[in-house]
Structure formats: structure tokens, C-alpha cells
Design an enzyme around this catalytic site. Structure first.
Site, mmCIF file in Angstrom:
data_model
loop_
_atom_site.group_PDB
_atom_site.id
_atom_site.type_symbol
_atom_site.label_atom_id
_atom_site.label_comp_id
_atom_site.label_asym_id
_atom_site.label_seq_id
_atom_site.Cartn_x
_atom_site.Cartn_y
_atom_site.Cartn_z
ATOM 1 N N GLU A 60 -41.918 77.059 0.124
ATOM 2 C CA GLU A 60 -41.594 77.590 -1.207
ATOM 3 C C GLU A 60 -40.591 76.703 -1.931
ATOM 4 O OE1 GLU A 60 -42.165 79.367 -4.392
ATOM 5 O OE2 GLU A 60 -43.083 80.459 -2.720
ATOM 6 N N GLU A 67 -42.922 71.623 -8.736
ATOM 7 C CA GLU A 67 -43.221 72.190 -10.052
ATOM 8 C C GLU A 67 -42.197 71.752 -11.089
ATOM 9 O OE1 GLU A 67 -43.616 76.422 -9.808
ATOM 10 O OE2 GLU A 67 -45.581 76.297 -8.850
#
Length: 119
Positions: A60, A67
Site C-alpha cells: 500500500e 501514484e
């Protein structure tokens, strides 16, 4: 070394405040830890669950980093950036599914016995 540790801790704090999925994974990990305490897991079981949970958090954090970097590099829609983001998201999904299977294999039978014994 202290600078690297400080940067890592800062990253965890920023992620906690800005990434919704970190909070979801934290809630799941907290539930697993609570259940593990109730079911009195062995050291090996704790080690396996810790690795599984760590794998999810690591994926994560890497996904969030990719991102942000991709969004900084270009705000335009590009198929390669979309693919990179999707690949990173897929890594989180794979880690989470694997961790769920590990959790079910370790906690499931113990929870079943616990429930039957406490009826």
C-alpha cells in the site's frame, strides 16, 4: 541512519493522514491482532500473520508513492501511467488477498473451536 528513519516515519504519518486505504488496512490489522490475542496464537502463527500484514502495508505504501509520483510527473491521462497505477493497485490486491487467506488458515480453525467451546 536517523534521517532515513525520520523520513520513513514521516511517510507513515503522511500516509495515515492522506490515504484512506492505510486506515482500512490498519483497522483490519487491529482486528486480526485482537482476535489473535483472544485465540492465544503461537509465536510462529504471530510471525506468519505479522509478515502477511506487513506485506499488505508495504504494498500500500509503494502504491501510494507511485501514484503521487505519477501525478507529479504528468497530470495528463496517459496509458502507461494508467497501467503503472493499475499494476501498483494490483500488487496491493494480491497482497491483501494472500493475507486474507493466511488469516483464514490461521485464525479460522481456532475461531471455530473457540466459538464451539463458548456456546
Amino acid at each position: 541512519m536517523w534521517n532515513a528513519l525520520g523520513a520513513a516515519v514521516r511517510g507513515m504519518i503522511v500516509a495515515w493522514h492522506t490515504e484512506r486505504h492505510i486506515k482500512v488496512h490498519t483497522a483490519a490489522a487491529t482486528a486480526v491482532i485482537g482476535l489473535g490475542l483472544i485465540l492465544e496464537l503461537s509465536g510462529v502463527e504471530w510471525a506468519i500473520l505479522t509478515l502477511a500484514m506487513g506485506m499488505v502495508f508495504a504494498a500500500e505504501y509503494a502504491n501510494s508513492a507511485l501514484e503521487r509520483l505519477a501525478d507529479r510527473v504528468s497530470t495528463e491521462r496517459h496509458p502507461l501511467i494508467r497501467d503503472a497505477k493499475d499494476f501498483a493497485a494490483a500488487s496491493v490486491l494480491v497482497a491483501a488477498l494472500a493475507a486474507a487467506v493466511v488469516g483464514l488458515l490461521i485464525l479460522g480453525p481456532k475461531l471455530w473451536i473457540y466459538v464451539l467451546d463458548n456456546q
